[in-house]
Motif scaffolding. Structure first.
Motif, PDB file in Angstrom:
ATOM      1  N   ASN A  71       0.811  -1.221   0.000  1.00  0.00           N
ATOM      2  CA  ASN A  71       0.000   0.000   0.000  1.00  0.00           C
ATOM      3  C   ASN A  71       0.845   1.271   0.000  1.00  0.00           C
ATOM      4  O   ASN A  71       0.497   2.246  -0.664  1.00  0.00           O
ATOM      5  CB  ASN A  71      -0.964   0.017   1.188  1.00  0.00           C
ATOM      6  N   ALA A  72       1.934   1.265   0.727  1.00  0.00           N
ATOM      7  CA  ALA A  72       2.801   2.456   0.783  1.00  0.00           C
ATOM      8  C   ALA A  72       3.416   2.731  -0.600  1.00  0.00           C
ATOM      9  O   ALA A  72       3.506   3.889  -1.025  1.00  0.00           O
ATOM     10  CB  ALA A  72       3.899   2.269   1.823  1.00  0.00           C
ATOM     11  N   ILE A  73       3.800   1.665  -1.298  1.00  0.00           N
ATOM     12  CA  ILE A  73       4.362   1.837  -2.641  1.00  0.00           C
ATOM     13  C   ILE A  73       3.288   2.384  -3.577  1.00  0.00           C
ATOM     14  O   ILE A  73       3.550   3.284  -4.377  1.00  0.00           O
ATOM     15  CB  ILE A  73       4.923   0.511  -3.187  1.00  0.00           C
ATOM     16  N   LYS A  74       2.092   1.837  -3.468  1.00  0.00           N
ATOM     17  CA  LYS A  74       1.003   2.290  -4.336  1.00  0.00           C
ATOM     18  C   LYS A  74       0.700   3.767  -4.088  1.00  0.00           C
ATOM     19  O   LYS A  74       0.518   4.538  -5.024  1.00  0.00           O
ATOM     20  CB  LYS A  74      -0.246   1.435  -4.087  1.00  0.00           C
ATOM     21  N   GLN A  75       0.682   4.181  -2.841  1.00  0.00           N
ATOM     22  CA  GLN A  75       0.448   5.594  -2.507  1.00  0.00           C
ATOM     23  C   GLN A  75       1.565   6.477  -3.058  1.00  0.00           C
ATOM     24  O   GLN A  75       1.311   7.543  -3.620  1.00  0.00           O
ATOM     25  CB  GLN A  75       0.353   5.763  -0.989  1.00  0.00           C
ATOM     26  N   ALA A  76       2.806   6.027  -2.938  1.00  0.00           N
ATOM     27  CA  ALA A  76       3.942   6.791  -3.469  1.00  0.00           C
ATOM     28  C   ALA A  76       3.872   6.866  -4.995  1.00  0.00           C
ATOM     29  O   ALA A  76       4.221   7.896  -5.581  1.00  0.00           O
ATOM     30  CB  ALA A  76       5.256   6.164  -3.014  1.00  0.00           C
ATOM     31  N   LEU A  77       3.419   5.797  -5.632  1.00  0.00           N
ATOM     32  CA  LEU A  77       3.261   5.801  -7.091  1.00  0.00           C
ATOM     33  C   LEU A  77       2.214   6.822  -7.525  1.00  0.00           C
ATOM     34  O   LEU A  77       2.423   7.563  -8.490  1.00  0.00           O
ATOM     35  CB  LEU A  77       2.862   4.413  -7.591  1.00  0.00           C
ATOM     36  N   TYR A  78       1.087   6.871  -6.815  1.00  0.00           N
ATOM     37  CA  TYR A  78       0.054   7.855  -7.138  1.00  0.00           C
ATOM     38  C   TYR A  78       0.600   9.281  -7.005  1.00  0.00           C
ATOM     39  O   TYR A  78       0.413  10.111  -7.886  1.00  0.00           O
ATOM     40  CB  TYR A  78      -1.156   7.715  -6.204  1.00  0.00           C
ATOM     41  N   SER A  79       1.258   9.553  -5.889  1.00  0.00           N
ATOM     42  CA  SER A  79       1.785  10.896  -5.637  1.00  0.00           C
ATOM     43  C   SER A  79       2.842  11.292  -6.660  1.00  0.00           C
ATOM     44  O   SER A  79       2.826  12.406  -7.189  1.00  0.00           O
ATOM     45  CB  SER A  79       2.385  10.984  -4.230  1.00  0.00           C
ATOM     46  N   ALA A  80       3.765  10.383  -6.927  1.00  0.00           N
ATOM     47  CA  ALA A  80       4.834  10.675  -7.885  1.00  0.00           C
ATOM     48  C   ALA A  80       4.258  10.881  -9.284  1.00  0.00           C
ATOM     49  O   ALA A  80       4.655  11.813  -9.996  1.00  0.00           O
ATOM     50  CB  ALA A  80       5.861   9.539  -7.888  1.00  0.00           C
ATOM     51  N   GLY A  81       3.315  10.036  -9.675  1.00  0.00           N
ATOM     52  CA  GLY A  81       2.700  10.165 -10.985  1.00  0.00           C
ATOM     53  C   GLY A  81       1.933  11.468 -11.131  1.00  0.00           C
ATOM     54  O   GLY A  81       2.014  12.151 -12.160  1.00  0.00           O
ATOM     55  N   TYR A  82       1.205  11.822 -10.096  1.00  0.00           N
ATOM     56  CA  TYR A  82       0.406  13.050 -10.133  1.00  0.00           C
ATOM     57  C   TYR A  82       1.294  14.292 -10.253  1.00  0.00           C
ATOM     58  O   TYR A  82       1.072  15.142 -11.112  1.00  0.00           O
ATOM     59  CB  TYR A  82      -0.461  13.142  -8.868  1.00  0.00           C
ATOM     60  N   THR A  83       2.308  14.385  -9.405  1.00  0.00           N
ATOM     61  CA  THR A  83       3.170  15.572  -9.452  1.00  0.00           C
ATOM     62  C   THR A  83       3.981  15.619 -10.744  1.00  0.00           C
ATOM     63  O   THR A  83       4.202  16.701 -11.292  1.00  0.00           O
ATOM     64  CB  THR A  83       4.122  15.649  -8.239  1.00  0.00           C
ATOM     65  N   HIS A  84       4.395  14.452 -11.231  1.00  0.00           N
ATOM     66  CA  HIS A  84       5.159  14.458 -12.489  1.00  0.00           C
ATOM     67  C   HIS A  84       4.282  14.929 -13.654  1.00  0.00           C
ATOM     68  O   HIS A  84       4.742  15.697 -14.501  1.00  0.00           O
ATOM     69  CB  HIS A  84       5.738  13.080 -12.799  1.00  0.00           C
ATOM     70  N   GLU A  85       3.037  14.484 -13.697  1.00  0.00           N
ATOM     71  CA  GLU A  85       2.152  14.914 -14.787  1.00  0.00           C
ATOM     72  C   GLU A  85       1.899  16.417 -14.725  1.00  0.00           C
ATOM     73  O   GLU A  85       1.798  17.078 -15.756  1.00  0.00           O
ATOM     74  CB  GLU A  85       0.831  14.142 -14.760  1.00  0.00           C
ATOM     75  N   ARG A  86       1.823  16.981 -13.536  1.00  0.00           N
ATOM     76  CA  ARG A  86       1.675  18.434 -13.404  1.00  0.00           C
ATOM     77  C   ARG A  86       2.932  19.142 -13.868  1.00  0.00           C
ATOM     78  O   ARG A  86       2.882  20.203 -14.471  1.00  0.00           O
ATOM     79  CB  ARG A  86       1.340  18.842 -11.962  1.00  0.00           C
ATOM     80  N   VAL A  88       4.944  17.982 -16.196  1.00  0.00           N
ATOM     81  CA  VAL A  88       4.916  17.872 -17.656  1.00  0.00           C
ATOM     82  C   VAL A  88       4.082  19.017 -18.231  1.00  0.00           C
ATOM     83  O   VAL A  88       4.497  19.691 -19.180  1.00  0.00           O
ATOM     84  CB  VAL A  88       4.353  16.502 -18.111  1.00  0.00           C
ATOM     85  N   LEU A  89       2.912  19.250 -17.649  1.00  0.00           N
ATOM     86  CA  LEU A  89       2.047  20.335 -18.121  1.00  0.00           C
ATOM     87  C   LEU A  89       2.709  21.698 -17.932  1.00  0.00           C
ATOM     88  O   LEU A  89       2.656  22.546 -18.820  1.00  0.00           O
ATOM     89  CB  LEU A  89       0.701  20.303 -17.392  1.00  0.00           C
ATOM     90  N   ASN A  94       4.429  17.128 -23.419  1.00  0.00           N
ATOM     91  CA  ASN A  94       5.301  15.991 -23.731  1.00  0.00           C
ATOM     92  C   ASN A  94       6.419  16.327 -24.705  1.00  0.00           C
ATOM     93  O   ASN A  94       7.378  15.572 -24.829  1.00  0.00           O
ATOM     94  CB  ASN A  94       4.475  14.833 -24.289  1.00  0.00           C
ATOM     95  N   ALA A  95       6.321  17.441 -25.397  1.00  0.00           N
ATOM     96  CA  ALA A  95       7.387  17.833 -26.311  1.00  0.00           C
ATOM     97  C   ALA A  95       8.662  18.194 -25.548  1.00  0.00           C
ATOM     98  O   ALA A  95       9.766  18.080 -26.081  1.00  0.00           O
ATOM     99  CB  ALA A  95       6.949  19.018 -27.164  1.00  0.00           C
ATOM    100  N   TYR A  96       8.513  18.606 -24.295  1.00  0.00           N
ATOM    101  CA  TYR A  96       9.671  19.022 -23.493  1.00  0.00           C
ATOM    102  C   TYR A  96      10.036  18.014 -22.405  1.00  0.00           C
ATOM    103  O   TYR A  96      11.195  17.873 -22.056  1.00  0.00           O
ATOM    104  CB  TYR A  96       9.396  20.372 -22.847  1.00  0.00           C
ATOM    105  N   LEU A  97       9.028  17.359 -21.861  1.00  0.00           N
ATOM    106  CA  LEU A  97       9.254  16.403 -20.777  1.00  0.00           C
ATOM    107  C   LEU A  97       8.299  15.236 -20.968  1.00  0.00           C
ATOM    108  O   LEU A  97       7.104  15.439 -21.179  1.00  0.00           O
ATOM    109  CB  LEU A  97       9.015  17.069 -19.415  1.00  0.00           C
ATOM    110  N   THR A  98       8.833  14.040 -20.885  1.00  0.00           N
ATOM    111  CA  THR A  98       8.028  12.850 -21.144  1.00  0.00           C
ATOM    112  C   THR A  98       7.128  12.497 -19.956  1.00  0.00           C
ATOM    113  O   THR A  98       7.495  12.737 -18.805  1.00  0.00           O
ATOM    114  CB  THR A  98       8.930  11.648 -21.473  1.00  0.00           C
TER     115      THR A  98
END
Length: 178
Positions: A71-86, A88-89, A94-98
């Motif tokens: 569960n801790a890994i899953k929570q960290a994955l959600y947080s990391a994915g969310y902040t990374h997508e922000r 990127v925006l 995606n032209a500058y950051l994948t």
């Protein structure tokens, strides 16, 4: 006569400076402070922190014994994915950051492991998590160098990150198809 006027002007100038400078300093201390920061760089720092947290959890994944411990890994994955997508925006897309598809794939893999409820992790599942942790460690080291001090995305690091992300994504997909 001109020397006398010049001396008076210098004396009055010094007195005026002695009076005005402290008043200016006092007003600047009491006035509102607006520090300028690059919002993209600040968001990168938040994203880097989330990625570091995820790296820490994934490095411990090989020692976990049950699916509930993921569960801790899953929570960290959600947080990391969310902040990374922000990030990127904020960076221009995606032209500058994948985007990191591997974070989504790894989240799905962990959810698949947890679908059956709380159970002991199998040896091959632990091996997959260890391998994912090793590959993610490489991604994290690239991510640390992703932004230059000027606040711009380093394109060479982004290219390497794309390759590392594809590698981890394909490894997780293969494991999910087994």
């Amino acid at each position: 006569m001109k020397q006398h006027i010049a001396r008076k002007a210098v004396k009055y100038g010094i007195v005026l400076l002695i009076i005005i400078w402290p008043v200016y300093q006092l007003l600047s201390m009491l006035g509102p402070h607006k520090e300028e920061h690059d919002a993209t760089h600040l968001l990168y720092q938040v994203s880097l922190f989330q990625m570091e947290l995820l790296n820490s959890y994934l490095s411990e994944a090989g020692q976990m014994k049950e699916t509930g411990e993921l569960n801790a890994i899953k929570q960290a994955l959600y947080s990391a994915g969310y902040t990374h997508e922000r990030l990127v925006l904020a960076s221009g897309g995606n032209a500058y950051l994948t985007s990191l598809e591997s974070l989504t794939q790894l989240t799905q893999y962990i959810q698949r492991l947890q679908v059956g409820g709380e159970r002991p992790l199998k040896t091959d599942e632990l091996q997959t998590l260890k391998e994912a942790g090793t590959q993610y460690k490489n991604m994290y080291s690239l991510y640390e160098k992703m932004m230059a001090s000027s606040g711009r995305i380093v394109s060479s690091q982004n290219s390497k990150l794309i390759d590392a992300d594809h590698s981890l994504t394909s490894m997780i997909r293969k494991k999910m198809l087994q």
